[in-house]
Design a protein around this motif. Structure first.
Motif, PDB file in Angstrom:
ATOM      1  N   VAL A 144       0.871  -1.181   0.000  1.00 50.40           N
ATOM      2  CA  VAL A 144       0.000   0.000   0.000  1.00 50.40           C
ATOM      3  C   VAL A 144       0.900   1.220   0.000  1.00 50.40           C
ATOM      4  CG1 VAL A 144      -1.793   1.271   1.230  1.00 50.40           C
ATOM      5  CG2 VAL A 144      -1.789  -1.237   1.270  1.00 50.40           C
ATOM      6  N   GLU A 145       0.768   2.028  -1.044  1.00 51.12           N
ATOM      7  CA  GLU A 145       1.687   3.156  -1.211  1.00 51.12           C
ATOM      8  C   GLU A 145       1.391   4.313  -0.263  1.00 51.12           C
ATOM      9  OE1 GLU A 145       2.499   6.507  -4.547  1.00 51.12           O
ATOM     10  OE2 GLU A 145       2.323   4.466  -5.280  1.00 51.12           O
ATOM     11  N   SER A 146       0.114   4.704  -0.166  1.00 46.00           N
ATOM     12  CA  SER A 146      -0.218   5.873   0.646  1.00 46.00           C
ATOM     13  C   SER A 146      -1.705   5.889   0.958  1.00 46.00           C
ATOM     14  CB  SER A 146       0.158   7.157  -0.103  1.00 46.00           C
ATOM     15  OG  SER A 146      -0.637   7.295  -1.267  1.00 46.00           O
ATOM     16  N   LEU A 147      -2.090   6.841   1.793  1.00 40.83           N
ATOM     17  CA  LEU A 147      -3.489   7.064   2.134  1.00 40.83           C
ATOM     18  C   LEU A 147      -3.906   8.441   1.619  1.00 40.83           C
ATOM     19  CD1 LEU A 147      -3.473   5.884   5.860  1.00 40.83           C
ATOM     20  CD2 LEU A 147      -4.462   4.667   3.908  1.00 40.83           C
ATOM     21  N   ASN A 148      -5.187   8.613   1.450  1.00 40.15           N
ATOM     22  CA  ASN A 148      -5.767   9.913   1.147  1.00 40.15           C
ATOM     23  C   ASN A 148      -5.401  10.883   2.276  1.00 40.15           C
ATOM     24  OD1 ASN A 148      -8.273  11.536   2.120  1.00 40.15           O
ATOM     25  ND2 ASN A 148      -8.574  11.353  -0.081  1.00 40.15           N
ATOM     26  N   ALA A 149      -5.171  12.148   1.945  1.00 35.76           N
ATOM     27  CA  ALA A 149      -4.756  13.150   2.937  1.00 35.76           C
ATOM     28  C   ALA A 149      -5.748  13.241   4.093  1.00 35.76           C
ATOM     29  CB  ALA A 149      -4.608  14.520   2.266  1.00 35.76           C
ATOM     30  N   ALA A 150      -7.042  13.238   3.795  1.00 34.07           N
ATOM     31  CA  ALA A 150      -8.046  13.350   4.853  1.00 34.07           C
ATOM     32  C   ALA A 150      -8.046  12.112   5.741  1.00 34.07           C
ATOM     33  CB  ALA A 150      -9.423  13.584   4.244  1.00 34.07           C
ATOM     34  N   MET A 151      -7.868  10.947   5.142  1.00 32.79           N
ATOM     35  CA  MET A 151      -7.839   9.722   5.937  1.00 32.79           C
ATOM     36  C   MET A 151      -6.607   9.694   6.830  1.00 32.79           C
ATOM     37  SD  MET A 151      -7.850   5.752   4.778  1.00 32.79           S
ATOM     38  CE  MET A 151      -9.619   5.621   4.608  1.00 32.79           C
ATOM     39  N   ALA A 152      -5.445  10.003   6.272  1.00 33.53           N
ATOM     40  CA  ALA A 152      -4.209   9.981   7.060  1.00 33.53           C
ATOM     41  C   ALA A 152      -4.284  10.980   8.219  1.00 33.53           C
ATOM     42  CB  ALA A 152      -3.013  10.293   6.164  1.00 33.53           C
ATOM     43  N   GLY A 153      -4.707  12.198   7.924  1.00 40.17           N
ATOM     44  CA  GLY A 153      -4.825  13.200   8.986  1.00 40.17           C
ATOM     45  C   GLY A 153      -5.782  12.774  10.070  1.00 40.17           C
ATOM     46  N   SER A 154      -6.912  12.199   9.690  1.00 39.50           N
ATOM     47  CA  SER A 154      -7.911  11.771  10.669  1.00 39.50           C
ATOM     48  C   SER A 154      -7.416  10.615  11.527  1.00 39.50           C
ATOM     49  CB  SER A 154      -9.217  11.404   9.961  1.00 39.50           C
ATOM     50  OG  SER A 154      -9.765  12.549   9.340  1.00 39.50           O
ATOM     51  N   ILE A 155      -6.684   9.681  10.920  1.00 38.40           N
ATOM     52  CA  ILE A 155      -6.135   8.564  11.698  1.00 38.40           C
ATOM     53  C   ILE A 155      -5.172   9.088  12.760  1.00 38.40           C
ATOM     54  CG2 ILE A 155      -4.555   6.584  11.559  1.00 38.40           C
ATOM     55  CD1 ILE A 155      -5.908   5.938   8.836  1.00 38.40           C
ATOM     56  N   ILE A 156      -4.298  10.005  12.383  1.00 42.01           N
ATOM     57  CA  ILE A 156      -3.331  10.545  13.339  1.00 42.01           C
ATOM     58  C   ILE A 156      -4.045  11.351  14.422  1.00 42.01           C
ATOM     59  CG2 ILE A 156      -1.333  12.058  13.637  1.00 42.01           C
ATOM     60  CD1 ILE A 156      -0.498  11.204  10.754  1.00 42.01           C
ATOM     61  N   LEU A 157      -5.040  12.150  14.042  1.00 38.94           N
ATOM     62  CA  LEU A 157      -5.788  12.924  15.039  1.00 38.94           C
ATOM     63  C   LEU A 157      -6.540  12.008  15.994  1.00 38.94           C
ATOM     64  CD1 LEU A 157      -7.207  15.868  12.896  1.00 38.94           C
ATOM     65  CD2 LEU A 157      -5.254  15.903  14.476  1.00 38.94           C
ATOM     66  N   ALA A 158      -7.044  10.885  15.496  1.00 40.50           N
ATOM     67  CA  ALA A 158      -7.738   9.928  16.360  1.00 40.50           C
ATOM     68  C   ALA A 158      -6.784   9.359  17.403  1.00 40.50           C
ATOM     69  CB  ALA A 158      -8.362   8.813  15.528  1.00 40.50           C
ATOM     70  N   GLU A 159      -5.553   9.055  16.998  1.00 38.75           N
ATOM     71  CA  GLU A 159      -4.564   8.561  17.957  1.00 38.75           C
ATOM     72  C   GLU A 159      -4.220   9.638  18.979  1.00 38.75           C
ATOM     73  OE1 GLU A 159      -1.686   6.537  20.161  1.00 38.75           O
ATOM     74  OE2 GLU A 159      -3.386   5.841  18.954  1.00 38.75           O
ATOM     75  N   ALA A 160      -4.077  10.872  18.545  1.00 42.15           N
ATOM     76  CA  ALA A 160      -3.799  11.966  19.480  1.00 42.15           C
ATOM     77  C   ALA A 160      -4.938  12.094  20.489  1.00 42.15           C
ATOM     78  CB  ALA A 160      -3.597  13.272  18.712  1.00 42.15           C
ATOM     79  N   HIS A 161      -6.149  11.982  20.021  1.00 41.60           N
ATOM     80  CA  HIS A 161      -7.323  12.075  20.907  1.00 41.60           C
ATOM     81  C   HIS A 161      -7.358  10.908  21.887  1.00 41.60           C
ATOM     82  CE1 HIS A 161     -11.280  13.309  22.174  1.00 41.60           C
ATOM     83  NE2 HIS A 161     -11.758  12.125  21.887  1.00 41.60           N
ATOM     84  N   ARG A 162      -7.058   9.705  21.402  1.00 40.99           N
ATOM     85  CA  ARG A 162      -7.040   8.527  22.266  1.00 40.99           C
ATOM     86  C   ARG A 162      -6.037   8.723  23.404  1.00 40.99           C
ATOM     87  NH1 ARG A 162      -4.148   4.553  23.730  1.00 40.99           N
ATOM     88  NH2 ARG A 162      -2.425   5.090  22.366  1.00 40.99           N
ATOM     89  N   GLN A 163      -4.849   9.191  23.061  1.00 41.88           N
ATOM     90  CA  GLN A 163      -3.832   9.427  24.086  1.00 41.88           C
ATOM     91  C   GLN A 163      -4.271  10.495  25.087  1.00 41.88           C
ATOM     92  OE1 GLN A 163       0.134  10.196  22.662  1.00 41.88           O
ATOM     93  NE2 GLN A 163       0.094   8.465  21.245  1.00 41.88           N
ATOM     94  N   ARG A 164      -4.871  11.560  24.578  1.00 45.18           N
ATOM     95  CA  ARG A 164      -5.275  12.650  25.438  1.00 45.18           C
ATOM     96  C   ARG A 164      -6.414  12.238  26.360  1.00 45.18           C
ATOM     97  NH1 ARG A 164      -3.238  17.327  24.539  1.00 45.18           N
ATOM     98  NH2 ARG A 164      -5.048  18.541  25.101  1.00 45.18           N
ATOM     99  N   CYS A 165      -7.298  11.398  25.888  1.00 48.23           N
ATOM    100  CA  CYS A 165      -8.400  10.902  26.733  1.00 48.23           C
ATOM    101  C   CYS A 165      -7.874   9.990  27.833  1.00 48.23           C
ATOM    102  CB  CYS A 165      -9.432  10.171  25.886  1.00 48.23           C
ATOM    103  SG  CYS A 165     -10.426  11.268  24.871  1.00 48.23           S
ATOM    104  N   ALA A 166      -6.804   9.268  27.562  1.00 49.79           N
ATOM    105  CA  ALA A 166      -6.223   8.342  28.535  1.00 49.79           C
ATOM    106  C   ALA A 166      -5.293   9.056  29.511  1.00 49.79           C
ATOM    107  CB  ALA A 166      -5.457   7.240  27.806  1.00 49.79           C
ATOM    108  N   ASP A 167      -4.900  10.289  29.214  1.00 50.70           N
ATOM    109  CA  ASP A 167      -3.948  11.028  30.034  1.00 50.70           C
ATOM    110  C   ASP A 167      -4.704  12.039  30.900  1.00 50.70           C
ATOM    111  OD1 ASP A 167      -2.048  12.824  31.076  1.00 50.70           O
ATOM    112  OD2 ASP A 167      -0.714  12.509  29.378  1.00 50.70           O
ATOM    113  N   PRO A 168      -4.621  11.909  32.220  1.00 49.17           N
ATOM    114  CA  PRO A 168      -5.350  12.849  33.087  1.00 49.17           C
ATOM    115  C   PRO A 168      -4.862  14.287  32.994  1.00 49.17           C
ATOM    116  CG  PRO A 168      -3.898  11.430  34.384  1.00 49.17           C
ATOM    117  CD  PRO A 168      -3.865  10.930  32.967  1.00 49.17           C
ATOM    118  N   ARG A 169      -3.643  14.510  32.427  1.00 46.57           N
ATOM    119  CA  ARG A 169      -3.130  15.884  32.278  1.00 46.57           C
ATOM    120  C   ARG A 169      -3.785  16.605  31.117  1.00 46.57           C
ATOM    121  NH1 ARG A 169       2.686  15.024  30.849  1.00 46.57           N
ATOM    122  NH2 ARG A 169       1.725  13.278  29.800  1.00 46.57           N
TER     123      ARG A 169
END
Length: 170
Positions: A144-169
């Motif tokens: 798989v060469e690459s992802l669509n820009a919107a898909m890639a950005g959303s996947i990374i933002l979802a991971e950032a959100h997951r981490q932030r929800c798990a972090d009490p800070r």
């Protein structure tokens, strides 16, 4: 639109669209930014208008939930992000980039997503070479060469959100 400095003064991630040309992708990324609790979206350079009808349809109302700002040039934006204390990451499919889930997204930061056809701008790539921007990638299956820009950005933002929800800070 809020002044850029106000938008960057958030503890939540900021999404930077680096010349994202397709209004559908811009709207989808704005929608992802709202869904994953970003502090704002900055349209850099020759980015599609987030207020165009197609972008607004793709955003599904999110353009009214997340602050939007424009930045004409990378250097001024980079300096403003540095002054605001943001760590800057850029979505990049190169093998030497750090996996998106290995980045600590719980501190003030910005994610740069590049143009659909050409990827990140020369200015952002120069920032990466100078150590001002860290490259992040999404590990994918072989062939798989690459992802669509919107898909890639959303996947990374979802991971950032997951981490932030798990972090009490966060």
């Amino acid at each position: 639109a809020p002044p850029l400095e106000c938008l960057l003064a958030t503890p939540r991630p900021v999404l930077v669209l680096d010349g994202v040309a397709d209004p559908g992708n811009v709207g989808t990324l704005v929608r992802g930014a709202a869904a994953f609790d970003c502090g704002g979206v900055v349209c850099l350079g020759a980015c599609a208008d987030p207020w165009s009808p197609k972008a607004l349809r793709s955003a599904m109302g999110a353009a009214f939930r997340v602050p939007l700002a424009a930045a004409a040039g990378w250097e001024a934006l980079r300096e403003a992000m540095a002054a605001a204390g943001l760590s800057v990451y850029a979505a990049d499919g190169r093998a030497e980039a750090v996996a998106h889930y290995a980045v600590d997204w719980t501190h003030p930061c910005a994610l740069v997503v590049g143009n659909e056809a050409n990827g990140l701008s020369v200015a952002v790539r120069e920032g990466m070479a100078a150590g001002q921007v860290a490259a992040v990638s999404i590990p994918m299956a072989a062939g798989v060469e690459s992802l669509n820009a919107a898909m890639a950005g959303s996947i990374i933002l979802a991971e950032a959100h997951r981490q932030r929800c798990a972090d009490p800070r966060a």
